[in-house]
Design a protein around this motif. Structure first.
Motif, PDB file in Angstrom:
ATOM      1  N   GLU A  89       0.836  -1.213   0.000  1.00 45.55           N
ATOM      2  CA  GLU A  89       0.000   0.000   0.000  1.00 45.55           C
ATOM      3  C   GLU A  89       0.872   1.265   0.000  1.00 45.55           C
ATOM      4  O   GLU A  89       0.527   2.267  -0.620  1.00 45.55           O
ATOM      5  N   SER A  90       2.029   1.195   0.677  1.00 48.53           N
ATOM      6  CA  SER A  90       2.865   2.396   0.798  1.00 48.53           C
ATOM      7  C   SER A  90       3.508   2.790  -0.531  1.00 48.53           C
ATOM      8  O   SER A  90       3.812   3.957  -0.742  1.00 48.53           O
ATOM      9  N   VAL A  91       3.737   1.812  -1.421  1.00 47.70           N
ATOM     10  CA  VAL A  91       4.442   2.162  -2.667  1.00 47.70           C
ATOM     11  C   VAL A  91       3.541   2.180  -3.902  1.00 47.70           C
ATOM     12  O   VAL A  91       3.923   2.721  -4.932  1.00 47.70           O
ATOM     13  N   ARG A  92       2.350   1.613  -3.794  1.00 49.02           N
ATOM     14  CA  ARG A  92       1.569   1.420  -5.026  1.00 49.02           C
ATOM     15  C   ARG A  92       1.144   2.730  -5.679  1.00 49.02           C
ATOM     16  O   ARG A  92       0.795   2.760  -6.846  1.00 49.02           O
ATOM     17  N   HIS A  93       1.169   3.849  -4.916  1.00 49.64           N
ATOM     18  CA  HIS A  93       0.777   5.144  -5.496  1.00 49.64           C
ATOM     19  C   HIS A  93       1.954   5.883  -6.111  1.00 49.64           C
ATOM     20  O   HIS A  93       1.793   6.991  -6.618  1.00 49.64           O
ATOM     21  N   ILE A  94       3.155   5.343  -5.988  1.00 45.29           N
ATOM     22  CA  ILE A  94       4.345   6.100  -6.437  1.00 45.29           C
ATOM     23  C   ILE A  94       4.465   6.012  -7.962  1.00 45.29           C
ATOM     24  O   ILE A  94       4.852   4.979  -8.524  1.00 45.29           O
ATOM     25  N   VAL A  95       4.059   7.069  -8.600  1.00 44.57           N
ATOM     26  CA  VAL A  95       4.164   7.321 -10.044  1.00 44.57           C
ATOM     27  C   VAL A  95       3.555   6.224 -10.919  1.00 44.57           C
ATOM     28  O   VAL A  95       2.480   6.407 -11.482  1.00 44.57           O
ATOM     29  N   GLY A  96       4.224   5.114 -11.113  1.00 41.53           N
ATOM     30  CA  GLY A  96       3.707   4.060 -11.986  1.00 41.53           C
ATOM     31  C   GLY A  96       4.639   2.861 -11.930  1.00 41.53           C
ATOM     32  O   GLY A  96       5.738   2.939 -11.380  1.00 41.53           O
ATOM     33  N   VAL A  97       4.196   1.755 -12.532  1.00 38.38           N
ATOM     34  CA  VAL A  97       4.959   0.504 -12.423  1.00 38.38           C
ATOM     35  C   VAL A  97       6.363   0.646 -13.020  1.00 38.38           C
ATOM     36  O   VAL A  97       7.351   0.198 -12.427  1.00 38.38           O
ATOM     37  N   GLN A  98       6.467   1.276 -14.206  1.00 36.73           N
ATOM     38  CA  GLN A  98       7.799   1.386 -14.828  1.00 36.73           C
ATOM     39  C   GLN A  98       8.757   2.173 -13.941  1.00 36.73           C
ATOM     40  O   GLN A  98       9.938   1.852 -13.823  1.00 36.73           O
ATOM     41  N   PHE A  99       8.209   3.219 -13.298  1.00 41.33           N
ATOM     42  CA  PHE A  99       9.009   4.030 -12.373  1.00 41.33           C
ATOM     43  C   PHE A  99       9.464   3.177 -11.182  1.00 41.33           C
ATOM     44  O   PHE A  99      10.630   3.180 -10.789  1.00 41.33           O
ATOM     45  N   ARG A 100       8.503   2.407 -10.627  1.00 42.71           N
ATOM     46  CA  ARG A 100       8.839   1.600  -9.441  1.00 42.71           C
ATOM     47  C   ARG A 100       9.778   0.443  -9.794  1.00 42.71           C
ATOM     48  O   ARG A 100      10.396  -0.149  -8.921  1.00 42.71           O
ATOM     49  N   ASN A 101       9.856   0.097 -11.092  1.00 44.60           N
ATOM     50  CA  ASN A 101      10.846  -0.893 -11.533  1.00 44.60           C
ATOM     51  C   ASN A 101      12.258  -0.321 -11.528  1.00 44.60           C
ATOM     52  O   ASN A 101      13.232  -1.061 -11.668  1.00 44.60           O
ATOM     53  N   ARG A 170      -3.441  11.916  -0.910  1.00 48.36           N
ATOM     54  CA  ARG A 170      -2.840  12.614  -2.061  1.00 48.36           C
ATOM     55  C   ARG A 170      -3.880  13.500  -2.708  1.00 48.36           C
ATOM     56  O   ARG A 170      -5.062  13.136  -2.757  1.00 48.36           O
ATOM     57  N   ASN A 171      -3.438  14.638  -3.218  1.00 50.86           N
ATOM     58  CA  ASN A 171      -4.382  15.525  -3.900  1.00 50.86           C
ATOM     59  C   ASN A 171      -4.869  14.891  -5.195  1.00 50.86           C
ATOM     60  O   ASN A 171      -6.030  15.025  -5.566  1.00 50.86           O
ATOM     61  N   THR A 172      -3.947  14.218  -5.893  1.00 48.92           N
ATOM     62  CA  THR A 172      -4.334  13.455  -7.086  1.00 48.92           C
ATOM     63  C   THR A 172      -3.518  12.164  -7.068  1.00 48.92           C
ATOM     64  O   THR A 172      -2.425  12.122  -6.497  1.00 48.92           O
ATOM     65  N   ALA A 173      -4.079  11.155  -7.725  1.00 44.99           N
ATOM     66  CA  ALA A 173      -3.378   9.862  -7.773  1.00 44.99           C
ATOM     67  C   ALA A 173      -1.975  10.085  -8.319  1.00 44.99           C
ATOM     68  O   ALA A 173      -1.773  10.901  -9.216  1.00 44.99           O
ATOM     69  N   THR A 174      -1.021   9.372  -7.774  1.00 42.83           N
ATOM     70  CA  THR A 174       0.402   9.351  -8.173  1.00 42.83           C
ATOM     71  C   THR A 174       1.191  10.618  -7.822  1.00 42.83           C
ATOM     72  O   THR A 174       2.390  10.679  -8.069  1.00 42.83           O
ATOM     73  N   ASP A 175       0.539  11.635  -7.257  1.00 44.53           N
ATOM     74  CA  ASP A 175       1.280  12.815  -6.784  1.00 44.53           C
ATOM     75  C   ASP A 175       2.018  12.442  -5.482  1.00 44.53           C
ATOM     76  O   ASP A 175       1.744  11.397  -4.877  1.00 44.53           O
ATOM     77  N   PHE A 176       2.908  13.321  -5.023  1.00 42.76           N
ATOM     78  CA  PHE A 176       3.507  13.135  -3.699  1.00 42.76           C
ATOM     79  C   PHE A 176       2.393  13.142  -2.648  1.00 42.76           C
ATOM     80  O   PHE A 176       1.380  13.837  -2.823  1.00 42.76           O
ATOM     81  N   PRO A 177       2.577  12.417  -1.543  1.00 40.83           N
ATOM     82  CA  PRO A 177       1.539  12.461  -0.510  1.00 40.83           C
ATOM     83  C   PRO A 177       1.474  13.830   0.183  1.00 40.83           C
ATOM     84  O   PRO A 177       2.504  14.503   0.316  1.00 40.83           O
ATOM     85  N   VAL A 178       0.269  14.195   0.619  1.00 37.76           N
ATOM     86  CA  VAL A 178       0.078  15.385   1.470  1.00 37.76           C
ATOM     87  C   VAL A 178       0.405  14.992   2.913  1.00 37.76           C
ATOM     88  O   VAL A 178       1.006  15.761   3.660  1.00 37.76           O
ATOM     89  N   VAL A 179      -0.011  13.787   3.269  1.00 42.05           N
ATOM     90  CA  VAL A 179       0.366  13.184   4.555  1.00 42.05           C
ATOM     91  C   VAL A 179       0.535  11.681   4.323  1.00 42.05           C
ATOM     92  O   VAL A 179      -0.253  11.074   3.596  1.00 42.05           O
ATOM     93  N   ALA A 180       1.558  11.099   4.925  1.00 40.91           N
ATOM     94  CA  ALA A 180       1.763   9.649   4.878  1.00 40.91           C
ATOM     95  C   ALA A 180       1.705   9.134   6.319  1.00 40.91           C
ATOM     96  O   ALA A 180       2.240   9.782   7.220  1.00 40.91           O
ATOM     97  N   CYS A 181       1.052   8.000   6.520  1.00 43.84           N
ATOM     98  CA  CYS A 181       0.806   7.535   7.899  1.00 43.84           C
ATOM     99  C   CYS A 181       0.972   6.017   7.995  1.00 43.84           C
ATOM    100  O   CYS A 181       0.346   5.279   7.227  1.00 43.84           O
ATOM    101  N   ALA A 182       1.803   5.573   8.917  1.00 39.87           N
ATOM    102  CA  ALA A 182       1.889   4.138   9.217  1.00 39.87           C
ATOM    103  C   ALA A 182       1.705   3.963  10.714  1.00 39.87           C
ATOM    104  O   ALA A 182       2.304   4.697  11.508  1.00 39.87           O
TER     105      ALA A 182
END
Ligand SMILES: Cc1cc2nc3c(=O)[nH]c(=O)nc-3n(C[C@H](O)[C@H](O)[C@H](O)COP(=O)(O)OP(=O)(O)OC[C@H]3O[C@@H](n4cnc5c(N)ncnc54)[C@H](O)[C@@H]3O)c2cc1C
Length: 272
Positions: A89-101, A170-182
């Motif tokens: 869950e923490s990484v799935r919003h980071i940009v896109g699959v190719q980026f996370r590769n 996040r304000n929009t999907a794949t943007d930087f988080p506004v707040v991240a919480c674990a």
């Protein structure tokens, strides 16, 4: 533009460390952060030949090599089972699959970026950072260490009974988080990690059960997560323990409010 004068694919960590002592030489991992902006690198030090792209699971820990990509930690069945999907869950919003590769765990943690989802989630676990020169350092200590020329070799996540949940806004999907919480529970304590405030993640820890209440002023008995009023009060108190700033994504007050909401939701989801 990123300008690299020389490229070295090193054959040992020792070679990498020696090269990295020169001011204008840099470790290059996924390179996706480094290529942003204007930068001149004398020698780019590539660790990709050192077998640091593996996740090893033993009875007591996960060892995640520095060159492991965010996509690998997202897909790893053992990490998913151990964290009840929190790492995914923490990484799935980071940009896109190719980026996370491309983007790596080492680059993400060494960078100690304010917006980092990756730092936020690992801070809520018993995580040690293995550094080539400084050795093992807890992630809690590492976040406040100065940026130096050491090399992050691996993350070690101790395996122990844990309940953990991860949420971000996040304000929009794949943007930087506004707040991240674990939020996690292990070793008899509640651990609340809040990142993207917008500075890097920090941790608040509270003993559970019959231990001395620490700061919050109330004990947190077993099953406290089912007590809605107590959880709301606790989440607001936890959110108050962090500092918040404003940037173009959100104001400090909004971040604090959202942090309280995410903490409450994450604690409630530990009930399962
Ligand atoms: C457009 C964009 C959006 C992003 N969005 C998010 C997001 O929403 N959430 C999030 O958590 N992250 C986000 N990130 C950050 C990203 O996930 C990675 O953390 C970042 O790209 C760094 O990883 P890298 O492997 O590319 O490192 P690099 O860019 O290669 O390196 C980053 C820095 O770390 C140093 N370094 C790398 N590896 C090591 C090592 N093993 N030892 C010592 N130093 C090392 C490098 O020298 C460099 O200074 C985003 C990045 C970009 C570019």
């Amino acid at each position: 533009m990123l300008t690299i004068n020389e490229y070295r694919k090193v054959e040992s960590l020792e070679e990498a460390y020696e090269l990295n002592q020169k001011k204008n030489n840099k470790i290059i991992a996924g390179g996706v952060w480094m290529k942003i902006g204007d930068r001149r690198i004398a020698t780019a030090i590539d660790l990709s030949g050192l077998g640091l792209d593996q996740i090893t699971e033993t009875d007591t820990e996960f060892v995640i090599g520095a060159m492991t990509t965010l996509r690998e930690i997202e897909k790893h069945a053992g990490l998913a089972a151990y964290t009840d999907g929190a790492i995914r869950e923490s990484v799935r919003h980071i940009v896109g699959v190719q980026f996370r590769n491309c983007a790596t765990v080492g680059g993400s943690i060494f960078g100690r970026f304010g917006f980092s989802d990756v730092l936020t989630v690992f801070l809520a676990m018993d995580t040690q950072v293995e550094l080539y020169h400084a050795g093992m350092v807890s992630l809690k200590e590492f976040i406040d260490m100065p940026y130096d020329n050491d090399i992050l070799v691996a993350l070690h996540v101790a395996k122990k009974p844990i309940r953990i949940a991860y949420l971000s806004q996040r304000n929009t999907a794949t943007d930087f988080p506004v707040v991240a919480c674990a939020v996690s529970e292990y070793d008899g304590s509640l651990h609340v990690s809040i990142g993207a405030r917008p500075v890097h993640a920090r941790l608040v820890e509270l003993p559970l059960g019959s231990g001395e209440p620490d700061g919050f002023g109330k004990q947190l008995p077993e099953g406290f997560e089912k007590d809605e009023a107590l959880v709301k009060e606790l989440a607001t108190w936890c959110a108050d323990q962090f500092t918040y700033g404003s940037n173009r994504r959100a104001g400090a007050d909004y971040r604090k409010h959202v942090a309280g909401v995410l903490i409450r939701r994450a604690i409630c989801s530990l009930e399962k």
